[in-house]
Design an enzyme around this catalytic site. Structure first.
Site, PDB file in Angstrom:
ATOM      1  N   ASP A   1      10.682   2.296   2.422  1.00 21.80           N
ATOM      2  CA  ASP A   1      10.459   1.415   3.599  1.00 21.80           C
ATOM      3  C   ASP A   1      10.211   2.143   4.024  1.00 21.80           C
ATOM      4  O   ASP A   1      11.340   3.859   4.609  1.00 21.80           O
ATOM      5  CB  ASP A   1      11.966   0.860   3.223  1.00 21.80           C
TER       6      ASP A   1
ATOM      7  N   ARG B   1      23.577   7.494  17.484  1.00 19.85           N
ATOM      8  CA  ARG B   1      22.605   8.080  17.232  1.00 19.85           C
ATOM      9  C   ARG B   1      21.615   8.373  18.301  1.00 19.85           C
ATOM     10  O   ARG B   1      21.337   7.777  18.990  1.00 19.85           O
ATOM     11  CB  ARG B   1      21.321   6.862  16.440  1.00 19.85           C
TER      12      ARG B   1
ATOM     13  N   TYR C   1       7.003  -0.858  15.477  1.00 18.00           N
ATOM     14  CA  TYR C   1       7.526  -0.980  16.153  1.00 18.00           C
ATOM     15  C   TYR C   1       9.208  -0.272  17.144  1.00 18.00           C
ATOM     16  O   TYR C   1       9.505   0.573  18.488  1.00 18.00           O
ATOM     17  CB  TYR C   1       8.855  -2.241  17.286  1.00 18.00           C
ATOM     18  N   LYS C   2       9.207   1.195  16.478  1.00 16.50           N
ATOM     19  CA  LYS C   2      10.063   2.374  16.353  1.00 16.50           C
ATOM     20  C   LYS C   2       8.700   3.239  16.405  1.00 16.50           C
ATOM     21  O   LYS C   2       8.211   3.540  17.756  1.00 16.50           O
ATOM     22  CB  LYS C   2      10.437   2.900  14.960  1.00 16.50           C
TER      23      LYS C   2
ATOM     24  N   PHE D   1      19.033  -0.286   4.874  1.00 14.87           N
ATOM     25  CA  PHE D   1      19.408  -1.148   5.829  1.00 14.87           C
ATOM     26  C   PHE D   1      19.544  -2.620   5.408  1.00 14.87           C
ATOM     27  O   PHE D   1      18.777  -2.877   4.772  1.00 14.87           O
ATOM     28  CB  PHE D   1      18.314  -0.453   6.868  1.00 14.87           C
TER      29      PHE D   1
HETATM   30  C1  LIG Z   1      15.184   0.754   7.477  1.00 13.91           C
HETATM   31  C2  LIG Z   1      14.569  -0.533   8.012  1.00 13.91           C
HETATM   32  N1  LIG Z   1      14.436  -1.447   7.468  1.00 13.91           N
HETATM   33  C3  LIG Z   1      14.209  -2.816   7.930  1.00 13.91           C
HETATM   34  C4  LIG Z   1      14.321  -3.269   9.648  1.00 13.91           C
HETATM   35  C5  LIG Z   1      13.856  -4.398  10.129  1.00 13.91           C
HETATM   36  O1  LIG Z   1      13.235  -4.703   9.509  1.00 13.91           O
HETATM   37  P1  LIG Z   1      12.392  -6.039  10.721  1.00 13.91           P
HETATM   38  O2  LIG Z   1      10.993  -5.696  11.139  1.00 13.91           O
HETATM   39  O3  LIG Z   1      12.362  -7.839   9.704  1.00 13.91           O
HETATM   40  O4  LIG Z   1      13.440  -6.405  11.802  1.00 13.91           O
HETATM   41  C6  LIG Z   1      14.903  -1.597  10.171  1.00 13.91           C
HETATM   42  C7  LIG Z   1      15.459  -2.209  11.576  1.00 13.91           C
HETATM   43  O5  LIG Z   1      15.537  -1.238  12.436  1.00 13.91           O
HETATM   44  C8  LIG Z   1      14.614  -0.706   9.364  1.00 13.91           C
HETATM   45  O6  LIG Z   1      15.477   0.621  10.319  1.00 13.91           O
END
Ligand SMILES: Cc1ncc(COP(=O)(O)O)c(C=O)c1O
Length: 400
Positions: A201, A375, A226-227, A132
């Site tokens: 991550d 998706r 938030y997911k 990402f």
């Molecule tokens: C793998 C991954 N890392 C980081 C993020 C985004 O991070 P942030 O919460 O700082 O916007 C996302 C957002 O969808 C993500 O899918």
């Protein structure tokens, strides 16, 4: 009634998580975008109202102490911990995932160099080249700040890229685009064998499948809430620092909230012990307490049960797509093997953007990732098998 509709009915009838759906605010839309923004748990609005009207409106400053605001980041971290396989005292909630990626990655480089006696010999950061974007940008900045070279490599080549120059490695547990689940235990072991530190991550695995942070000896991890954790738009992220590394974790963002004596107002920084060390400044209490209410849907739910249903949902979706969608119209980019699949299915087709618009108009909500990916995220707490069958059927009609 088609055979797949009957199968969906049977699967729904046997689903031990089916009752959980009633704990969310949902309508008759098939919501397959919980891998982007989880649905609203029904307990949240009332809690936010209480936090605003009573805790803030009436108790005011007293809520920091009497209302438990000050300790919320660790308390809520401990609520998330079992979902990612961590014992208490290692997860802290706050800031965005992006900010936590930065803290963890610079912290990992510093840990690697401390372990090497303070030398700068370890001067490479390895990052998943397909990550990402925010992770890649932050890894680039972390590399510049620490005098490291950034080595973006495809996940399948990570092991070969490791060596005695590797300081830290930033990897995704589940790829956000393809839904591929990476092998966290063996990659973690490979990073350790090279004498380096790993940051995982977990944005697309926390709340979707077992992670086993403690079991697999992960060093540091970050994830969003938030997911699959349904914390709400912009809900604070979390940071895991393994217990035995906490004393050496040297955060690049040492704010007053992570000070050993935050109200001592001392000019010198002295880091607190434990997970608190991952904090920076004043926590975002409204979002954080909304998240705390959202996490109540996990009461009585095991992550293993969620994983079992997630695999059944994605298996069934693939089966329905195969049955309904004309052959060759889409290409599935999500692995078939359970051990390599997260909780989403990604289908590639040239007109994916238009197709997703039409699906959304017809009440099937997934999302589109450029250039050509549809998706579909499956959140076992509120998605059922009839939803899956309907989504595949509508998709097939739109693709026909
Ligand atoms: C793998 C991954 N890392 C980081 C993020 C985004 O991070 P942030 O919460 O700082 O916007 C996302 C957002 O969808 C993500 O899918």
């Amino acid at each position: 009634m088609s055979e797949l509709t009957r199968k969906a009915e049977k699967l729904d009838a046997a689903d031990e998580l089916a009752a959980k759906r009633a704990e969310f605010v949902l309508d008759d839309v098939v919501y397959l975008d919980g891998n982007s923004l989880g649905a609203l748990p029904a307990a949240v609005p009332g809690r936010v109202e209480d936090v605003v009207r009573r805790q803030w409106g009436e108790l005011r400053i007293r809520s920091w102490t009497e209302g438990g605001w000050w300790t919320a980041p660790e308390r809520i971290g401990d609520r998330i911990a079992p979902l990612v396989g961590a014992a208490a005292g290692q997860v802290v909630v706050g800031d965005s995932t992006s900010v936590n990626v930065f803290k963890a990655l610079v912290g990992a480089v510093r840990l690697a160099r401390q372990a090497d006696g303070g030398g700068l010999g370890r001067d490479e950061i390895v990052v998943d080249a397909t990550t990402f974007p925010t992770d890649g940008y932050l890894a680039g900045s972390a590399a510049r700040m620490t005098g490291c070279t950034l080595r973006p490599v495809p996940p399948s080549e990570v092991t070969d890229a490791l060596g005695d120059r590797t300081a830290a490695v930033l990897l995704n547990h589940v790829d956000y685009r393809t839904g591929r689940l990476h092998d966290l235990p063996s990659l973690t072991a490979a990073v350790h064998a090279a004498g380096a530190y790993v940051v995982w991550d977990l944005c697309h695995s926390a709340g979707a499948l077992p992670v086993g942070l403690d079991e697999h000896g992960v060093d540091l991890a970050v994830g969003c809430t938030y997911k699959y954790l349904n914390g709400g738009p912009g809900a604070p992220a979390f940071l895991y620092v393994r217990a035995d590394l906490q004393d050496r974790f040297d955060s690049p963002l040492p704010g007053w909230n992570s000070h050993a004596e935050p109200f001592g107002m001392r000019a010198e920084y002295e880091p607190a012990a434990g997970a608190v060390r991952g904090r920076v400044g004043t926590p975002d209490i409204l979002s954080m307490l909304a998240l705390e209410a959202a996490l109540e849907v996990w009461d009585g739910v095991t992550i293993d049960a969620v994983r079992a249903k997630s695999l059944a949902l994605t298996d069934f979706f693939l089966e329905c797509v195969e049955e309904y969608v004309p052959e060759g119209r889409v290409e599935c980019v999500t692995p078939r093997a359970h051990g390599e699949r997260g909780s989403q299915v990604a289908l590639r087709c040239p007109d994916a953007g238009d197709v997703m618009e039409r699906l959304i108009e017809r009440g099937v909500v997934g999302d589109f990732r450029r250039p050509d990916v549809l998706r579909f995220g499956f959140t076992p707490l509120y998605v059922g098998f009839a939803d899956v069958e309907r989504a595949a059927r509508v998709l097939a009609e739109e693709l026909a």
